[in-house]
Enzyme design. Structure first.
Site, PDB file in Angstrom:
ATOM      1  N   GLU A  62       0.480  -1.471   0.216  1.00 58.53           N
ATOM      2  CA  GLU A  62       0.151   0.371  -0.212  1.00 58.53           C
ATOM      3  C   GLU A  62       1.284   1.045   0.039  1.00 58.53           C
ATOM      4  OE1 GLU A  62      -2.851   0.036   3.226  1.00 58.53           O
ATOM      5  OE2 GLU A  62      -3.607   2.605   2.936  1.00 58.53           O
ATOM      6  N   GLU A  87       5.479   5.069   3.691  1.00 59.07           N
ATOM      7  CA  GLU A  87       4.455   6.632   4.340  1.00 59.07           C
ATOM      8  C   GLU A  87       5.875   6.994   4.662  1.00 59.07           C
ATOM      9  OE1 GLU A  87       1.559   7.952   3.403  1.00 59.07           O
ATOM     10  OE2 GLU A  87       2.947   9.336   4.400  1.00 59.07           O
ATOM     11  N   ASP A 137      -1.862  12.282  -3.659  1.00 56.14           N
ATOM     12  CA  ASP A 137      -2.059  13.649  -3.114  1.00 56.14           C
ATOM     13  C   ASP A 137      -2.393  14.135  -4.420  1.00 56.14           C
ATOM     14  OD1 ASP A 137      -0.445  14.536  -0.131  1.00 56.14           O
ATOM     15  OD2 ASP A 137       0.343  13.204  -0.979  1.00 56.14           O
ATOM     16  N   LYS A 141      -3.019  21.804  -9.121  1.00 60.27           N
ATOM     17  CA  LYS A 141      -2.294  23.990  -9.988  1.00 60.27           C
ATOM     18  C   LYS A 141      -1.230  22.420 -10.904  1.00 60.27           C
ATOM     19  CE  LYS A 141      -2.173  26.297  -6.519  1.00 60.27           C
ATOM     20  NZ  LYS A 141      -1.403  26.493  -5.239  1.00 60.27           N
ATOM     21  N   ASP A 173     -10.303  10.952  -5.143  1.00 56.97           N
ATOM     22  CA  ASP A 173     -12.002  11.931  -4.909  1.00 56.97           C
ATOM     23  C   ASP A 173     -11.723  13.174  -5.802  1.00 56.97           C
ATOM     24  OD1 ASP A 173      -9.865  12.489  -3.281  1.00 56.97           O
ATOM     25  OD2 ASP A 173     -11.744  14.071  -2.086  1.00 56.97           O
ATOM     26  N   THR A 207     -12.438   5.966   5.577  1.00 57.54           N
ATOM     27  CA  THR A 207     -11.425   6.783   6.289  1.00 57.54           C
ATOM     28  C   THR A 207     -12.138   8.360   6.272  1.00 57.54           C
ATOM     29  OG1 THR A 207     -10.016   7.946   4.847  1.00 57.54           O
ATOM     30  CG2 THR A 207      -9.789   6.105   5.168  1.00 57.54           C
ATOM     31  N   PHE A 209      -9.950  11.140   5.563  1.00 57.87           N
ATOM     32  CA  PHE A 209      -9.850  11.619   4.786  1.00 57.87           C
ATOM     33  C   PHE A 209     -10.946  11.380   3.841  1.00 57.87           C
ATOM     34  CE2 PHE A 209      -8.484  12.295   0.412  1.00 57.87           C
ATOM     35  CZ  PHE A 209      -6.910  12.861   0.601  1.00 57.87           C
TER      36      PHE A 209
HETATM   37  C1  LIG Z   1      -4.150  12.003   0.686  1.00 55.67           C
HETATM   38  S1  LIG Z   1      -2.888  11.161   2.181  1.00 55.67           S
HETATM   39  C2  LIG Z   1      -3.830   9.809   1.468  1.00 55.67           C
HETATM   40  C3  LIG Z   1      -3.617   9.351   2.844  1.00 55.67           C
HETATM   41  C4  LIG Z   1      -4.314   7.681   3.133  1.00 55.67           C
HETATM   42  N1  LIG Z   1      -3.874   6.483   1.773  1.00 55.67           N
HETATM   43  C5  LIG Z   1      -5.755   7.776   3.202  1.00 55.67           C
HETATM   44  O1  LIG Z   1      -6.576   7.618   2.233  1.00 55.67           O
HETATM   45  O2  LIG Z   1      -5.952   8.288   4.224  1.00 55.67           O
HETATM   46  C6  LIG Z   1      -1.419  10.660   0.239  1.00 55.67           C
HETATM   47  C7  LIG Z   1      -0.497   9.898   1.522  1.00 55.67           C
HETATM   48  O3  LIG Z   1       0.168   9.179   0.393  1.00 55.67           O
HETATM   49  C8  LIG Z   1       1.833   9.644   0.863  1.00 55.67           C
HETATM   50  N2  LIG Z   1       2.359  10.243   0.106  1.00 55.67           N
HETATM   51  C9  LIG Z   1       2.739  10.318  -1.073  1.00 55.67           C
HETATM   52  N3  LIG Z   1       3.711  10.186  -2.233  1.00 55.67           N
HETATM   53  C10 LIG Z   1       4.643   9.570  -1.584  1.00 55.67           C
HETATM   54  C11 LIG Z   1       5.669   8.777  -2.069  1.00 55.67           C
HETATM   55  N4  LIG Z   1       6.261   8.684  -3.111  1.00 55.67           N
HETATM   56  N5  LIG Z   1       5.831   7.788  -1.155  1.00 55.67           N
HETATM   57  C12 LIG Z   1       5.777   7.362   0.572  1.00 55.67           C
HETATM   58  N6  LIG Z   1       4.206   8.210   0.161  1.00 55.67           N
HETATM   59  C13 LIG Z   1       3.957   9.197  -0.173  1.00 55.67           C
HETATM   60  C14 LIG Z   1       1.807  11.254   1.771  1.00 55.67           C
HETATM   61  O4  LIG Z   1       2.819  11.375   2.873  1.00 55.67           O
HETATM   62  C15 LIG Z   1      -0.059  10.720   2.017  1.00 55.67           C
HETATM   63  O5  LIG Z   1       0.074  10.454   3.448  1.00 55.67           O
END
Ligand SMILES: C[S@@+](CC[C@H](N)C(=O)[O-])C[C@H]1O[C@@H](n2cnc3c(N)ncnc32)[C@H](O)[C@@H]1O
Length: 230
Positions: A62, A87, A137, A141, A173, A207, A209
């Protein structure tokens, strides 16, 4: 992987934001107990998942597990699976470690660092049963689109790490990112629509989020591909 001059062999995206955050005292205590057993920093070394988990089982990665709510719920629902969460955000991993400890979840290992390094260096080709990317993420932009995790080269890398018949499950989303993800995933020749029984569950818990996305009326797009079998 780097060449002799120390340059990376693949062009890189930095898909995460730098976020600081201190651990609470309880999180730190849980971290100190759990990390040596089930955590690892991302490195250039190939991972021996069988010895890390202490068993040979289908392996799911994941990417961007956030606070680990989905990770924990899905690991409990699939005790026969070895689930690795990667993460960059340490407080998020700390929350997951607390939950693993509280609920005594045996089948999760956590990696701290960039998922691109994990895919490129730590994971054996054709070794994953599944890859999950939930709410990456969106970098909305236009000038930031290059920072999006899910674009052509990442799909190629993920596909190369999946076993034949393995599955990539994505949820977002963000409507415009969803379209871009669909386009890039559909263009990857080793991925196809899943017309066989999935080797892993697609049932995600909602979640916090995702809950926020529902509250502002955003639709959730679920995208699922299979790694071609022949
Ligand atoms: C918008 S959050 C979503 C978190 C979780 N999957 C949820 O649904 O609640 C995106 C997460 O991906 C992590 N992330 C983004 N790019 C990453 C990377 N290249 N390697 C590890 N984590 C990453 C960010 O730190 C962030 O916690």
């Amino acid at each position: 992987m780097k060449d002799s001059k120390g340059s990376r062999l693949h062009p890189r995206v930095t898909s995460f934001r730098s976020r600081r955050g201190a651990l609470t005292a309880a999180q730190q205590e849980s971290w100190d107990r759990q990390w040596p057993k089930i955590g690892a920093e991302v490195s250039d070394d190939r991972l021996d998942a069988t010895s890390w988990f202490g068993r040979d089982a289908p392996l799911i990665l994941e990417i961007g597990s956030g606070t680990g709510t989905a990770t924990a719920a899905m690991a409990k629902a699939e005790p026969h699976v070895n689930l690795m969460a990667v993460e960059v955000y340490r407080p998020g991993l700390a929350q997951l470690l607390q939950q693993i400890e509280r609920d005594e979840i045996p089948n999760i290992r956590v990696l701290r660092g960039d998922a691109m390094d994990v895919l490129e260096n730590m994971i054996e080709p054709e070794s994953l049963t599944g890859v999950r990317v939930f709410f990456p993420d969106p970098w909305p932009k236009a000038r930031h689109h290059k920072r999006r995790l899910l674009q052509g080269p990442t799909f190629a890398l993920i596909a190369s790490r999946l076993k034949a018949g393995g599955v990539l499950h994505v949820a977002t989303d963000h409507a415009e990112y969803a379209e871009a993800i669909a386009e890039a995933g559909n263009a990857e020749p080793c991925l196809t629509s899943l017309d066989w029984e999935s080797p892993m569950t697609h049932e995600r818990p909602v979640t916090k989020f995702e809950d926020k996305a529902h509250q502002v009326g955003s639709a959730i797009t679920e995208l699922i591909w299979g790694k071609i079998r022949s």
